[in-house]
Design a protein around this motif. Structure first.
Motif, mmCIF file in Angstrom:
data_model
loop_
_atom_site.group_PDB
_atom_site.id
_atom_site.type_symbol
_atom_site.label_atom_id
_atom_site.label_comp_id
_atom_site.label_asym_id
_atom_site.label_seq_id
_atom_site.Cartn_x
_atom_site.Cartn_y
_atom_site.Cartn_z
ATOM 1 N N THR A 218 0.853 -1.193 0.000
ATOM 2 C CA THR A 218 0.000 0.000 0.000
ATOM 3 C C THR A 218 0.885 1.238 0.000
ATOM 4 O OG1 THR A 218 -0.067 -0.065 2.420
ATOM 5 C CG2 THR A 218 -1.862 -1.147 1.240
ATOM 6 N N PRO A 219 0.479 2.276 -0.691
ATOM 7 C CA PRO A 219 1.290 3.499 -0.735
ATOM 8 C C PRO A 219 1.428 4.128 0.645
ATOM 9 C CG PRO A 219 -0.894 3.880 -1.678
ATOM 10 C CD PRO A 219 -0.768 2.394 -1.469
ATOM 11 N N TRP A 220 2.624 4.631 0.948
ATOM 12 C CA TRP A 220 2.879 5.234 2.251
ATOM 13 C C TRP A 220 2.115 6.543 2.371
ATOM 14 C CZ3 TRP A 220 5.670 9.650 4.062
ATOM 15 C CH2 TRP A 220 5.907 9.630 5.452
ATOM 16 N N LYS A 221 1.517 6.718 3.528
ATOM 17 C CA LYS A 221 0.691 7.901 3.768
ATOM 18 C C LYS A 221 1.279 8.704 4.913
ATOM 19 C CE LYS A 221 -4.029 9.264 5.020
ATOM 20 N NZ LYS A 221 -5.364 8.761 5.429
ATOM 21 N N LEU A 222 1.343 10.004 4.727
ATOM 22 C CA LEU A 222 1.836 10.874 5.787
ATOM 23 C C LEU A 222 0.929 10.796 7.002
ATOM 24 C CD1 LEU A 222 2.855 14.095 3.810
ATOM 25 C CD2 LEU A 222 4.397 12.595 5.077
ATOM 26 N N PRO A 223 1.499 10.799 8.214
ATOM 27 C CA PRO A 223 0.656 10.806 9.415
ATOM 28 C C PRO A 223 -0.209 12.059 9.457
ATOM 29 C CG PRO A 223 2.961 10.333 9.952
ATOM 30 C CD PRO A 223 2.928 10.780 8.533
ATOM 31 N N TYR A 224 -1.342 11.945 10.111
ATOM 32 C CA TYR A 224 -2.243 13.090 10.246
ATOM 33 C C TYR A 224 -1.526 14.204 11.002
ATOM 34 C CZ TYR A 224 -6.414 15.757 11.555
ATOM 35 O OH TYR A 224 -7.345 16.751 11.743
ATOM 36 N N ARG A 225 -1.528 15.401 10.436
ATOM 37 C CA ARG A 225 -0.756 16.492 11.022
ATOM 38 C C ARG A 225 -1.251 16.879 12.412
ATOM 39 N NH1 ARG A 225 -2.507 21.450 6.963
ATOM 40 N NH2 ARG A 225 -4.767 21.389 7.352
ATOM 41 N N GLY A 226 -2.541 16.657 12.672
ATOM 42 C CA GLY A 226 -3.055 16.929 14.013
ATOM 43 C C GLY A 226 -2.421 16.018 15.047
ATOM 44 N N THR A 227 -2.219 14.755 14.691
ATOM 45 C CA THR A 227 -1.573 13.806 15.595
ATOM 46 C C THR A 227 -0.130 14.209 15.864
ATOM 47 O OG1 THR A 227 -2.972 12.037 14.711
ATOM 48 C CG2 THR A 227 -1.029 11.377 15.950
ATOM 49 N N ILE A 228 0.571 14.630 14.815
ATOM 50 C CA ILE A 228 1.955 15.079 14.976
ATOM 51 C C ILE A 228 2.019 16.307 15.888
ATOM 52 C CG2 ILE A 228 3.995 15.932 13.790
ATOM 53 C CD1 ILE A 228 3.399 13.008 13.260
ATOM 54 N N GLY A 229 1.110 17.241 15.670
ATOM 55 C CA GLY A 229 1.082 18.440 16.500
ATOM 56 C C GLY A 229 0.807 18.122 17.956
ATOM 57 N N MET A 230 -0.146 17.218 18.192
ATOM 58 C CA MET A 230 -0.465 16.843 19.567
ATOM 59 C C MET A 230 0.694 16.099 20.213
ATOM 60 S SD MET A 230 -2.444 17.011 22.102
ATOM 61 C CE MET A 230 -3.919 17.728 21.358
ATOM 62 N N ALA A 231 1.394 15.277 19.439
ATOM 63 C CA ALA A 231 2.558 14.566 19.967
ATOM 64 C C ALA A 231 3.644 15.551 20.407
ATOM 65 C CB ALA A 231 3.107 13.599 18.922
ATOM 66 N N CYS A 232 3.860 16.579 19.606
ATOM 67 C CA CYS A 232 4.845 17.606 19.963
ATOM 68 C C CYS A 232 4.420 18.354 21.225
ATOM 69 C CB CYS A 232 5.031 18.582 18.808
ATOM 70 S SG CYS A 232 5.797 17.869 17.340
ATOM 71 N N LEU A 233 3.127 18.665 21.320
ATOM 72 C CA LEU A 233 2.614 19.347 22.510
ATOM 73 C C LEU A 233 2.791 18.479 23.750
ATOM 74 C CD1 LEU A 233 1.050 21.676 23.864
ATOM 75 C CD2 LEU A 233 -1.062 20.467 23.277
ATOM 76 N N ILE A 234 2.496 17.190 23.634
ATOM 77 C CA ILE A 234 2.618 16.279 24.767
ATOM 78 C C ILE A 234 4.068 16.175 25.220
ATOM 79 C CG2 ILE A 234 2.473 13.834 25.402
ATOM 80 C CD1 ILE A 234 -0.136 13.693 23.828
ATOM 81 N N ILE A 235 4.995 16.134 24.277
ATOM 82 C CA ILE A 235 6.417 16.077 24.635
ATOM 83 C C ILE A 235 6.827 17.329 25.410
ATOM 84 C CG2 ILE A 235 8.760 16.106 23.693
ATOM 85 C CD1 ILE A 235 7.714 14.333 21.404
ATOM 86 N N ALA A 236 6.388 18.490 24.932
ATOM 87 C CA ALA A 236 6.720 19.744 25.611
ATOM 88 C C ALA A 236 6.092 19.804 27.002
ATOM 89 C CB ALA A 236 6.245 20.925 24.766
ATOM 90 N N GLU A 237 4.828 19.393 27.101
ATOM 91 C CA GLU A 237 4.145 19.411 28.395
ATOM 92 C C GLU A 237 4.761 18.399 29.351
ATOM 93 O OE1 GLU A 237 1.428 21.468 29.402
ATOM 94 O OE2 GLU A 237 2.219 22.525 27.660
ATOM 95 N N SER A 238 5.219 17.276 28.821
ATOM 96 C CA SER A 238 5.870 16.268 29.664
ATOM 97 C C SER A 238 7.126 16.836 30.310
ATOM 98 C CB SER A 238 6.224 15.031 28.832
ATOM 99 O OG SER A 238 5.066 14.410 28.323
ATOM 100 N N ALA A 239 7.879 17.633 29.547
ATOM 101 C CA ALA A 239 9.087 18.250 30.094
ATOM 102 C C ALA A 239 8.748 19.179 31.258
ATOM 103 C CB ALA A 239 9.818 19.018 28.993
#
Length: 203
Positions: A18-39
């Protein structure tokens, strides 16, 4: 003299990639937010652990803190229902999504109510404020930081619930709801750490 070339066609069996699909940008954004908040939470947790037992005056954690079992059960259970809400929306079960969102919000509000009740008891009955001693400062900072994140999550969940009640949340919005659920799961996971540090190890 004419040369005829025939190309052999060998059928290839097996799964088609199956063709590779970019991850949903909302998920990426939330992951970045969670990493920052975890710190940020790590800093507050480390500060709390460092100052355990260093207060020069009372009250101490062992004297005033009680295990918030009921509130903890409510908050952790809410993660189950927000997951069910996402699953229901993926199946285009809007009624199930609305019901599970409502239960999630209710459980979150109950948790906040138990926290407010605990703070009222500590301030008015035990005389523990953020200025009383090091314990009061670190306790209200850490637990208050978490409570603030719960409030933010509840505001967003309540807005989604309102849209769901008016029929504006549909199957195509499931990815967006999943992004919000990731934030709520993060808030619940952080509470497990806060509970262990403040109410178990700190006492």
């Amino acid at each position: 003299m004419t040369t005829v070339t025939t190309a052999s066609r060998i059928p290839i069996d097996g799964p088609v990639e199956t063709p590779w699909k970019l991850p949903y940008r909302g998920t990426i954004g939330m992951a970045c937010l969670i990493i920052a908040e975890s710190a940020i939470f790590i800093i507050f947790v480390v500060a709390y652990i460092y100052y355990i037992g260093k207060s020069l005056s009372g009250p101490t954690p062992a004297q005033v803190l009680e295990l918030p079992i009921f509130g903890t059960i409510c908050l952790l259970s809410s993660s189950i229902f927000v997951h069910l809400a996402v699953s229901s929306l993926r199946k285009d079960n809007r009624r199930g999504c609305t019901l599970n969102l409502a239960i999630t919000v209710l459980l979150g509000l109950i948790f906040l109510a138990t926290t407010a009740r605990e703070w009222y008891h500590l301030i008015h009955d035990e005389g523990l404020t953020i200025k009383t001693n090091l314990f009061g400062t670190t306790y209200y900072s850490l637990v208050g930081l978490h409570a603030t994140h719960v409030v933010v999550g509840l505001i967003m969940l309540t807005l989604v619930l309102g849209f769901s009640l008016t029929g504006h949340v549909k199957e195509e919005h499931s990815e967006k709801l999943e992004v919000l659920s990731l934030y709520w799961h993060f808030v619940d996971a952080v509470w497990v750490v806060v509970f262990l540090v403040v109410y178990v190890l700190g006492r």
